[in-house]
Design an enzyme around this catalytic site. Structure first.
Site, PDB file in Angstrom:
ATOM      1  N   THR A 133       0.806  -1.229   0.000  1.00  0.00           N
ATOM      2  CA  THR A 133       0.000   0.000   0.000  1.00  0.00           C
ATOM      3  C   THR A 133       0.839   1.280   0.000  1.00  0.00           C
ATOM      4  O   THR A 133       1.948   1.301   0.552  1.00  0.00           O
ATOM      5  CB  THR A 133      -0.904   0.015   1.255  1.00  0.00           C
ATOM      6  OG1 THR A 133      -1.409   1.343   1.465  1.00  0.00           O
ATOM      7  CG2 THR A 133      -0.170  -0.408   2.517  1.00  0.00           C
ATOM      8  N   TYR A 157      -1.577   0.081  11.005  1.00  0.00           N
ATOM      9  CA  TYR A 157      -1.881  -0.601   9.739  1.00  0.00           C
ATOM     10  C   TYR A 157      -0.658  -0.576   8.825  1.00  0.00           C
ATOM     11  O   TYR A 157      -0.231  -1.606   8.293  1.00  0.00           O
ATOM     12  CB  TYR A 157      -3.070   0.093   9.062  1.00  0.00           C
ATOM     13  CG  TYR A 157      -3.266  -0.283   7.608  1.00  0.00           C
ATOM     14  CD1 TYR A 157      -3.860  -1.490   7.254  1.00  0.00           C
ATOM     15  CD2 TYR A 157      -2.866   0.581   6.578  1.00  0.00           C
ATOM     16  CE1 TYR A 157      -4.043  -1.838   5.912  1.00  0.00           C
ATOM     17  CE2 TYR A 157      -3.047   0.255   5.247  1.00  0.00           C
ATOM     18  CZ  TYR A 157      -3.629  -0.963   4.917  1.00  0.00           C
ATOM     19  OH  TYR A 157      -3.804  -1.297   3.587  1.00  0.00           O
TER      20      TYR A 157
HETATM   21  P1  NDP Z   1     -11.623  -4.470   2.204  1.00  0.00           P
HETATM   22  O1  NDP Z   1     -11.559  -3.929   3.572  1.00  0.00           O
HETATM   23  O2  NDP Z   1     -12.769  -4.123   1.310  1.00  0.00           O
HETATM   24  O3  NDP Z   1     -11.553  -6.075   2.264  1.00  0.00           O
HETATM   25  C1  NDP Z   1     -10.722  -6.730   3.177  1.00  0.00           C
HETATM   26  C2  NDP Z   1     -10.987  -8.207   3.093  1.00  0.00           C
HETATM   27  O4  NDP Z   1     -10.154  -8.890   4.039  1.00  0.00           O
HETATM   28  C3  NDP Z   1     -12.429  -8.621   3.429  1.00  0.00           C
HETATM   29  O5  NDP Z   1     -12.789  -9.712   2.628  1.00  0.00           O
HETATM   30  C4  NDP Z   1     -12.315  -9.047   4.879  1.00  0.00           C
HETATM   31  O6  NDP Z   1     -13.311  -9.952   5.290  1.00  0.00           O
HETATM   32  C5  NDP Z   1     -10.969  -9.751   4.830  1.00  0.00           C
HETATM   33  N1  NDP Z   1     -10.335  -9.936   6.134  1.00  0.00           N
HETATM   34  C6  NDP Z   1     -10.102  -9.015   7.098  1.00  0.00           C
HETATM   35  N2  NDP Z   1      -9.454  -9.569   8.132  1.00  0.00           N
HETATM   36  C7  NDP Z   1      -9.280 -10.881   7.822  1.00  0.00           C
HETATM   37  C8  NDP Z   1      -8.699 -11.972   8.494  1.00  0.00           C
HETATM   38  N3  NDP Z   1      -8.169 -11.855   9.704  1.00  0.00           N
HETATM   39  N4  NDP Z   1      -8.692 -13.181   7.887  1.00  0.00           N
HETATM   40  C9  NDP Z   1      -9.257 -13.330   6.663  1.00  0.00           C
HETATM   41  N5  NDP Z   1      -9.829 -12.339   5.976  1.00  0.00           N
HETATM   42  C10 NDP Z   1      -9.836 -11.112   6.546  1.00  0.00           C
HETATM   43  O7  NDP Z   1     -10.249  -4.071   1.491  1.00  0.00           O
HETATM   44  P2  NDP Z   1      -9.940  -3.750  -0.052  1.00  0.00           P
HETATM   45  O8  NDP Z   1     -10.604  -4.750  -0.892  1.00  0.00           O
HETATM   46  O9  NDP Z   1     -10.158  -2.302  -0.290  1.00  0.00           O
HETATM   47  O10 NDP Z   1      -8.361  -3.960  -0.095  1.00  0.00           O
HETATM   48  C11 NDP Z   1      -7.793  -5.233  -0.385  1.00  0.00           C
HETATM   49  C12 NDP Z   1      -6.370  -5.283   0.151  1.00  0.00           C
HETATM   50  O11 NDP Z   1      -5.589  -4.262  -0.454  1.00  0.00           O
HETATM   51  C13 NDP Z   1      -6.252  -5.052   1.655  1.00  0.00           C
HETATM   52  O12 NDP Z   1      -5.176  -5.860   2.092  1.00  0.00           O
HETATM   53  C14 NDP Z   1      -5.880  -3.589   1.773  1.00  0.00           C
HETATM   54  O13 NDP Z   1      -5.160  -3.362   2.959  1.00  0.00           O
HETATM   55  C15 NDP Z   1      -5.018  -3.420   0.543  1.00  0.00           C
HETATM   56  N6  NDP Z   1      -5.008  -2.099  -0.052  1.00  0.00           N
HETATM   57  C16 NDP Z   1      -6.184  -1.465  -0.375  1.00  0.00           C
HETATM   58  C17 NDP Z   1      -6.171  -0.259  -1.018  1.00  0.00           C
HETATM   59  C18 NDP Z   1      -7.426   0.453  -1.363  1.00  0.00           C
HETATM   60  O14 NDP Z   1      -7.360   1.666  -1.630  1.00  0.00           O
HETATM   61  N7  NDP Z   1      -8.565  -0.205  -1.440  1.00  0.00           N
HETATM   62  C19 NDP Z   1      -4.876   0.388  -1.401  1.00  0.00           C
HETATM   63  C20 NDP Z   1      -3.723  -0.393  -1.054  1.00  0.00           C
HETATM   64  C21 NDP Z   1      -3.787  -1.580  -0.414  1.00  0.00           C
HETATM   65  P3  NDP Z   1     -14.778  -9.423   5.785  1.00  0.00           P
HETATM   66  O15 NDP Z   1     -15.548  -9.100   4.532  1.00  0.00           O
HETATM   67  O16 NDP Z   1     -15.293 -10.597   6.523  1.00  0.00           O
HETATM   68  O17 NDP Z   1     -14.536  -8.214   6.635  1.00  0.00           O
HETATM   69  P1  GDR Z   2      -6.790   5.784   3.741  1.00  0.00           P
HETATM   70  O1  GDR Z   2      -8.328   5.922   3.311  1.00  0.00           O
HETATM   71  O2  GDR Z   2      -6.575   6.067   5.163  1.00  0.00           O
HETATM   72  O3  GDR Z   2      -6.012   6.592   2.744  1.00  0.00           O
HETATM   73  O4  GDR Z   2      -6.544   4.218   3.524  1.00  0.00           O
HETATM   74  P2  GDR Z   2      -9.548   6.701   3.982  1.00  0.00           P
HETATM   75  O5  GDR Z   2     -10.553   6.829   2.922  1.00  0.00           O
HETATM   76  O6  GDR Z   2      -9.953   6.075   5.261  1.00  0.00           O
HETATM   77  O7  GDR Z   2      -8.920   8.148   4.324  1.00  0.00           O
HETATM   78  C1  GDR Z   2      -8.409   8.996   3.324  1.00  0.00           C
HETATM   79  C2  GDR Z   2      -8.120  10.365   3.922  1.00  0.00           C
HETATM   80  O8  GDR Z   2      -9.356  11.007   4.233  1.00  0.00           O
HETATM   81  C3  GDR Z   2      -9.248  11.603   5.512  1.00  0.00           C
HETATM   82  N1  GDR Z   2     -10.580  11.750   6.100  1.00  0.00           N
HETATM   83  C4  GDR Z   2     -11.396  10.739   6.467  1.00  0.00           C
HETATM   84  N2  GDR Z   2     -11.256   9.399   6.381  1.00  0.00           N
HETATM   85  C5  GDR Z   2     -12.288   8.616   6.793  1.00  0.00           C
HETATM   86  N3  GDR Z   2     -12.197   7.287   6.681  1.00  0.00           N
HETATM   87  N4  GDR Z   2     -13.428   9.167   7.351  1.00  0.00           N
HETATM   88  C6  GDR Z   2     -13.597  10.515   7.479  1.00  0.00           C
HETATM   89  O9  GDR Z   2     -14.618  10.975   7.965  1.00  0.00           O
HETATM   90  C7  GDR Z   2     -12.537  11.336   6.999  1.00  0.00           C
HETATM   91  N5  GDR Z   2     -12.369  12.692   6.936  1.00  0.00           N
HETATM   92  C8  GDR Z   2     -11.195  12.923   6.389  1.00  0.00           C
HETATM   93  C9  GDR Z   2      -8.342  10.657   6.288  1.00  0.00           C
HETATM   94  O10 GDR Z   2      -7.820  11.312   7.437  1.00  0.00           O
HETATM   95  C10 GDR Z   2      -7.323  10.316   5.224  1.00  0.00           C
HETATM   96  O11 GDR Z   2      -6.321  11.293   5.185  1.00  0.00           O
HETATM   97  C11 GDR Z   2      -7.063   3.534   2.391  1.00  0.00           C
HETATM   98  C12 GDR Z   2      -7.353   2.076   2.810  1.00  0.00           C
HETATM   99  O12 GDR Z   2      -8.019   1.438   1.759  1.00  0.00           O
HETATM  100  C13 GDR Z   2      -6.050   1.341   3.099  1.00  0.00           C
HETATM  101  O13 GDR Z   2      -6.337  -0.040   3.308  1.00  0.00           O
HETATM  102  C14 GDR Z   2      -5.115   1.495   1.900  1.00  0.00           C
HETATM  103  O14 GDR Z   2      -3.894   0.855   2.168  1.00  0.00           O
HETATM  104  C15 GDR Z   2      -4.892   2.969   1.594  1.00  0.00           C
HETATM  105  O15 GDR Z   2      -6.142   3.569   1.320  1.00  0.00           O
HETATM  106  C16 GDR Z   2      -4.015   3.159   0.367  1.00  0.00           C
END
Ligand code: NDP
Ligand code: GDR
Length: 371
Positions: A133, A157
Site C-alpha cells: 500500500t 496498519y
Molecule cells: P476491504 O476492507 O474491502 O476487504 C478486506 C478483506 O479482508 C475482506 O474480505 C475481509 O473480510 C478480509 N479480512 C479481514 N481480516 C481478515 C482476516 N483476519 N482473515 C481473513 N480475511 C480477513 O479491502 P480492499 O478490498 O479495499 O483492499 C484489499 C487489500 O488491499 C487489503 O489488504 C488492503 O489493505 C489493501 N489495499 C487497499 C487499497 C485500497 O485503496 N482499497 C490500497 C492499497 C492496499 P470481511 O468481509 O469478513 O470483513
Molecule cells: P486511507 O483511506 O486512510 O487513505 O486508507 P480513507 O478513505 O480512510 O482516508 C483517506 C483520507 O481522508 C481523511 N478523512 C477521512 N477518512 C475517513 N475514513 N473518514 C472521514 O470521515 C474522513 N475525513 C477525512 C483521512 O484522514 C485520510 O487522510 C485507504 C485504505 O483502503 C487502506 O487499506 C489502503 O492501504 C490505503 O487507502 C491506500
C-alpha cells in the site's frame, strides 16, 4: 487446464472485482471468507454457485489469516497456481484501536501464507501477490512516490503492511519464490467499504440530496490522495503474476486531490454547488446553488462539518504515485480518471439511496447512516 487462483479477502472490494476478472479469464477461483454472524458475501453473491452442481469454477472456504493450520489445509487442498493476499484489517483509523490484531492479520498473516507455500513444497508452482500500500510512504519524503521512495509508515496498519512488504521480498530472495508486492494507491468504487472517505462522501451526498440526511461530518479535509478505480487496479495485480520475473510495482493515477475537492465534485455531480468557509475544525461547507429541481436544498444550508473525532493520531498528508514502471513493464493503464470515478460512485449511491428512501417512506425500515 484452467489456472487455479486462491484469493484471501474475497468478500472485500478488491476480492470481488478480482474474482470477476479472473473468472472471465477462465480461471477456477477459490476464496477464503470469514465466518460472521450476518452474511458477509454481498459483493460476490452474483458469482456464487450451488455447491450441489458438479462443474463449478467458484469455491469459498472458511478461514482466517490468523489461523496457520487452516491456511495450510486450504492451500494443500486447492494447490493454487496463484495466491492473491488481499485479506487485511484495512482501515487505517481502526488500526489505532486494534493495533495488535492488525499486526497479526496484516503482518504475520502474510508470513503464514508464504510459509504455508514453502512447507507444502509449492515454491516453484505457486505465485504470490501481496497487497502492499501507498500508506507505507506515510510521512512525505518525496513526490511523486516511486518503487524507490523510502518508507515511513504512520499507523499500526502501515507498520503491519511494512512487515508484509518485506517478508514478501525476503521469501522471494531466500527461496526464489515468485512473490510480488503491488504498492497500490487508494482505489475506490461503488462497492468500496462505507467508512472509507470517498464512499462515506458519495453515500452522504446522495442522502443529503434526497432529504434523508442533513449533514456530513468529516475529519481532515486537507489530506490529499491519489484516487483510482478498483476495477483498473485488480488488472495490475493479475499482470504482475504473469511476468517472467517477480517484482514490485507502484499502481496509481499520478493525480492527487484533497478530500475537500472530492466533496465539492461529489455534490456537483448531483447539481449542488458548495463552498467551504472557515478554517480547521471551524471549516464548513455551505450550499451556494442547487441546480437540480429534483432536490430541495436551500442556498446557505450547511451540509458539511468537521468533526475532530475523525482526525488520526498521525496522518498521511499527501500521496501521489508515479505508475511509470507499471505502465512500461506491465502495459497497465487505467480507464477511469477521478471524474469518471466520482460519476460511477454517485450514480450507484443515488440508486441505492432512492431505494432506501422508498423503503423509508413506506415505513418498511429506518437506517442510521451516520459513521
Ligand atoms: P476491504 O476492507 O474491502 O476487504 C478486506 C478483506 O479482508 C475482506 O474480505 C475481509 O473480510 C478480509 N479480512 C479481514 N481480516 C481478515 C482476516 N483476519 N482473515 C481473513 N480475511 C480477513 O479491502 P480492499 O478490498 O479495499 O483492499 C484489499 C487489500 O488491499 C487489503 O489488504 C488492503 O489493505 C489493501 N489495499 C487497499 C487499497 C485500497 O485503496 N482499497 C490500497 C492499497 C492496499 P470481511 O468481509 O469478513 O470483513
Ligand atoms: P486511507 O483511506 O486512510 O487513505 O486508507 P480513507 O478513505 O480512510 O482516508 C483517506 C483520507 O481522508 C481523511 N478523512 C477521512 N477518512 C475517513 N475514513 N473518514 C472521514 O470521515 C474522513 N475525513 C477525512 C483521512 O484522514 C485520510 O487522510 C485507504 C485504505 O483502503 C487502506 O487499506 C489502503 O492501504 C490505503 O487507502 C491506500
Amino acid at each position: 487446464m484452467s489456472k487455479v487462483a486462491l484469493i484471501t479477502g474475497i468478500t472485500g472490494q478488491d476480492g470481488a472485482y478480482l474474482s470477476e476478472y479472473l473468472l472471465k479469464k477462465g480461471y477456477v477461483v477459490h476464496g477464503i471468507k470469514r465466518r460472521s454472524s450476518l452474511f458477509n458475501t454481498e459483493r460476490i453473491d452474483h458469482l456464487y454457485q450451488d455447491p450441489h452442481v458438479e462443474q463449478r469454477n467458484f469455491y469459498l472456504h472458511y478461514g482466517d489469516l490468523t489461523d496457520s493450520t487452516n491456511l495450510i489445509r486450504i492451500i494443500q487442498e486447492v494447490q493454487p497456481d496463484e495466491i492473491y493476499n488481499l485479506a487485511a484489517m484495512s482501515h487505517v483509523q481502526v488500526s489505532f484501536d486494534t493495533p495488535e490484531y492488525t499486526a497479526n492479520a496484516d503482518g504475520i498473516g502474510t508470513l503464514r501464507l508464504l510459509e504455508a507455500i514453502r512447507l507444502l513444497g509449492l515454491t516453484n508452482k505457486t505465485r504470490f501477490y501481496q497487497a502492499s500500500t501507498s500508506e507505507l510512504y506515510g510521512l512525505v519524503q518525496e513526490v511523486p512516490q516511486t518503487e524507490k521512495t523510502p518508507f515511513y509508515p504512520r499507523s499500526p496498519y502501515a507498520v503491519a503492511k511494512l512487515y508484509g512488504y518485506w517478508i514478501t521480498v525476503n521469501y522471494r530472495e531466500a527461496y526464489n519464490m515468485f512473490a510480488c508486492n503491488g504498492i497500490l494507491f487508494n482505489h475506490e468504487s461503488p462497492i468500496r467499504g462505507e467508512t472509507f472517505v470517498t464512499r462515506k462522501i458519495t453515500r452522504a451526498v446522495a442522502r443529503i440530496a434526497l432529504g434523508l440526511q442533513q449533514k456530513l461530518f468529516l475529519g481532515n479535509l486537507s489530506a490529499k490522495r491519489d484516487w483510482g478505480h478498483a476495477k483498473d487496479y485488480v488488472k495490475a495485480m493479475y499482470l504482475m503474476l504473469q511476468q517472467d520475473q517477480p517484482d514490485d510495482y507502484v499502481v496509481a493515477t499520478g493525480v492527487t486531490t484533497s478530500v475537500r475537492e472530492f466533496v465539492v465534485r461529489a455534490f456537483s455531480e448531483v447539481g449542488i454547488e458548495i463552498e467551504f468557509k472557515g478554517e480547521g475544525v471551524e471549516e464548513k461547507g455551505y450550499v451556494v446553488a442547487c441546480n437540480n429541481p429534483e432536490y430541495k436544498l436551500e442556498k446557505g444550508a450547511c451540509v458539511v462539518e468537521v468533526d475532530p473525532r475523525y482526525f488520526r493520531p498521525t496522518e498521511v498528508d499527501l500521496l501521489i504515485g508515479d505508475p511509470s514502471k507499471a505502465k512500461s513493464k506491465l502495459g497497465w493503464k487505467p480507464n477511469f480518471d477521478l471524474n469518471a470515478l466520482v460519476k460511477d460512485m454517485m450514480k450507484e449511491d443515488l440508486k441505492l439511496m432512492k431505494r432506501d428512501k422508498f423503503l423509508n417512506d413506506g415505513g418498511y425500515r429506518t437506517l442510521n447512516y451516520y459513521e
